[in-house]
Design a protein around this motif. Sequence first.
Motif, short mmCIF file in Angstrom:
data_model
loop_
_atom_site.label_atom_id
_atom_site.label_comp_id
_atom_site.label_asym_id
_atom_site.label_seq_id
_atom_site.Cartn_x
_atom_site.Cartn_y
_atom_site.Cartn_z
N PHE A 66 -67.30 68.67 -71.22
CA PHE A 66 -68.04 69.63 -70.42
C PHE A 66 -67.82 69.75 -68.73
CE2 PHE A 66 -70.44 68.98 -74.29
CZ PHE A 66 -71.12 70.24 -74.60
N SER A 67 -66.72 69.29 -68.44
CA SER A 67 -66.50 69.39 -67.09
C SER A 67 -67.45 68.93 -66.08
CB SER A 67 -65.54 70.55 -66.86
OG SER A 67 -64.56 70.72 -67.73
N MET A 68 -68.21 67.97 -66.34
CA MET A 68 -69.20 67.79 -65.32
C MET A 68 -69.69 66.14 -65.70
SD MET A 68 -72.74 69.50 -66.75
CE MET A 68 -72.07 70.98 -67.04
N PRO A 69 -70.18 65.50 -64.43
CA PRO A 69 -70.85 64.22 -64.81
C PRO A 69 -71.58 64.08 -65.77
CG PRO A 69 -70.42 64.75 -62.52
CD PRO A 69 -70.35 66.20 -63.27
N THR A 70 -72.21 62.85 -66.50
CA THR A 70 -73.03 62.71 -67.67
C THR A 70 -74.41 63.18 -66.87
OG1 THR A 70 -72.79 60.33 -67.34
CG2 THR A 70 -71.84 61.51 -69.14
N LEU A 71 -74.63 62.33 -65.63
CA LEU A 71 -75.85 62.68 -64.90
C LEU A 71 -76.31 64.24 -65.03
CD1 LEU A 71 -78.48 61.78 -63.44
CD2 LEU A 71 -76.80 62.10 -61.12
N LEU A 72 -75.35 65.35 -64.67
CA LEU A 72 -75.62 66.77 -64.98
C LEU A 72 -75.97 67.02 -66.30
CD1 LEU A 72 -73.26 68.15 -62.18
CD2 LEU A 72 -75.65 67.60 -61.98
N LEU A 73 -75.19 66.49 -67.41
CA LEU A 73 -75.48 66.73 -68.68
C LEU A 73 -76.70 66.21 -69.21
CD1 LEU A 73 -72.16 65.66 -70.59
CD2 LEU A 73 -73.14 67.95 -70.58
N ALA A 74 -77.34 65.22 -68.66
CA ALA A 74 -78.65 64.72 -68.71
C ALA A 74 -79.71 65.67 -68.23
CB ALA A 74 -78.72 63.34 -68.24
N ARG A 75 -79.32 66.30 -67.12
CA ARG A 75 -80.38 67.22 -66.60
C ARG A 75 -80.37 68.42 -67.50
NH1 ARG A 75 -79.47 66.71 -60.31
NH2 ARG A 75 -80.32 64.68 -60.01
N MET A 76 -79.30 68.79 -68.30
CA MET A 76 -79.43 70.09 -69.05
C MET A 76 -80.58 69.77 -70.17
SD MET A 76 -75.47 70.69 -69.42
CE MET A 76 -75.55 72.26 -70.72
N ILE A 77 -80.97 68.52 -70.50
CA ILE A 77 -81.65 68.33 -71.66
C ILE A 77 -83.07 67.72 -71.23
CG2 ILE A 77 -80.15 67.94 -73.55
CD1 ILE A 77 -80.54 64.94 -73.32
N THR A 102 -72.76 62.09 -74.97
CA THR A 102 -73.92 61.14 -74.50
C THR A 102 -74.35 61.81 -73.19
OG1 THR A 102 -74.47 58.88 -73.95
CG2 THR A 102 -72.17 59.72 -73.40
N PHE A 103 -75.60 61.28 -73.02
CA PHE A 103 -76.34 61.94 -71.88
C PHE A 103 -76.62 60.68 -70.75
CE2 PHE A 103 -76.91 65.00 -75.22
CZ PHE A 103 -76.69 65.94 -74.63
N ILE A 104 -75.94 59.53 -71.06
CA ILE A 104 -76.24 58.41 -70.35
C ILE A 104 -75.49 58.57 -69.01
CG2 ILE A 104 -75.93 55.91 -69.96
CD1 ILE A 104 -76.09 56.09 -73.16
N ALA A 105 -76.30 58.36 -67.58
CA ALA A 105 -75.82 58.52 -66.51
C ALA A 105 -74.61 57.72 -66.25
CB ALA A 105 -76.64 58.53 -65.49
N GLY A 106 -73.52 57.79 -65.58
CA GLY A 106 -72.56 56.89 -65.38
C GLY A 106 -71.00 57.49 -65.67
N GLY A 107 -71.09 58.39 -66.14
CA GLY A 107 -69.61 59.30 -66.30
C GLY A 107 -69.28 60.12 -65.45
N ILE A 108 -68.33 60.03 -64.88
CA ILE A 108 -67.84 60.74 -63.81
C ILE A 108 -66.41 61.17 -64.07
CG2 ILE A 108 -69.07 59.43 -62.02
CD1 ILE A 108 -66.58 57.89 -61.15
N THR A 109 -66.18 62.27 -63.47
CA THR A 109 -64.89 63.13 -63.19
C THR A 109 -63.90 62.41 -62.37
OG1 THR A 109 -65.26 64.61 -61.55
CG2 THR A 109 -65.66 65.33 -64.03
N VAL A 110 -62.30 62.47 -62.68
CA VAL A 110 -61.14 62.26 -62.17
C VAL A 110 -60.63 63.52 -61.81
CG1 VAL A 110 -59.24 60.84 -61.76
CG2 VAL A 110 -61.07 59.97 -63.18
N ILE A 111 -60.37 63.61 -60.38
CA ILE A 111 -60.04 65.01 -59.85
C ILE A 111 -58.68 64.74 -59.29
CG2 ILE A 111 -60.61 66.73 -58.24
CD1 ILE A 111 -62.57 66.64 -60.51
N SER A 112 -57.74 65.92 -59.29
CA SER A 112 -56.37 65.64 -58.92
C SER A 112 -56.58 66.30 -57.41
CB SER A 112 -55.50 66.73 -59.54
OG SER A 112 -55.82 68.04 -59.68
N GLU A 113 -55.46 66.38 -56.84
CA GLU A 113 -55.28 66.92 -55.26
C GLU A 113 -55.69 68.49 -55.40
OE1 GLU A 113 -52.15 65.32 -56.12
OE2 GLU A 113 -52.49 63.45 -55.09
N ASP A 114 -55.42 68.94 -56.50
CA ASP A 114 -55.58 70.55 -56.63
C ASP A 114 -57.03 70.71 -57.09
OD1 ASP A 114 -52.96 70.86 -55.87
OD2 ASP A 114 -52.14 70.65 -57.85
#
Length: 122
Positions: A66-77, A102-114
Motif C-alpha cells: 500500500f506504499s504507506m506505514p502500517t500506522l496509516l493503514l490502521a487509521r483507514m479502518i 495487517t494493521f498493526i503499527a510498526g511497519g515502515i517504508t525504506v526509501i531510496s535517495e530518489d
Amino acid sequence: MKEITLEMAKKALQASKRWAKEIAGVPCSIAVVDKSGIVIAAQRMDGAGAATIDIAVEKAWSVVSFSMPTLLLARMIDPRFHGQQLGDHGMGLLTKSKGRLTFIAGGITVISEDADIIGAIG
C-alpha cells in the motif's frame, strides 16, 4: 541505492533489535522485504512470541503493498477517522489480501535517495 541488499537488511535488523531492546524494552521479530514484498532477512529475538515472526513479515508486506506505514493503514479502518460520506473508510480491507494485510503499527517504508519505496521493515 535502487534496491535493498542483504547487507542493508542485516544492518536494519541490528538497528531494529537495538530499538526493541533499549527503547521499547520488548523482544520482537523483525522482517525486511524488498519492494515486491519478498523477504530478504528476518529474525526473532530471544523471548519473542512465536507469532511475531509472521506478524513482522506481514507488516512489511502490507507496507510495500500500500506504499504507506502500517500506522496509516490502521487509521483507514479506525472509525474515528471515517469521513462523512458512505464508504469514506477502508473497512473492506479487513477481508481482503487473503489474510496477509495487517494493521498493526510498526511497519515502515525504506526509501531510496530518489524518494522511491524500495522495501519495508516490519
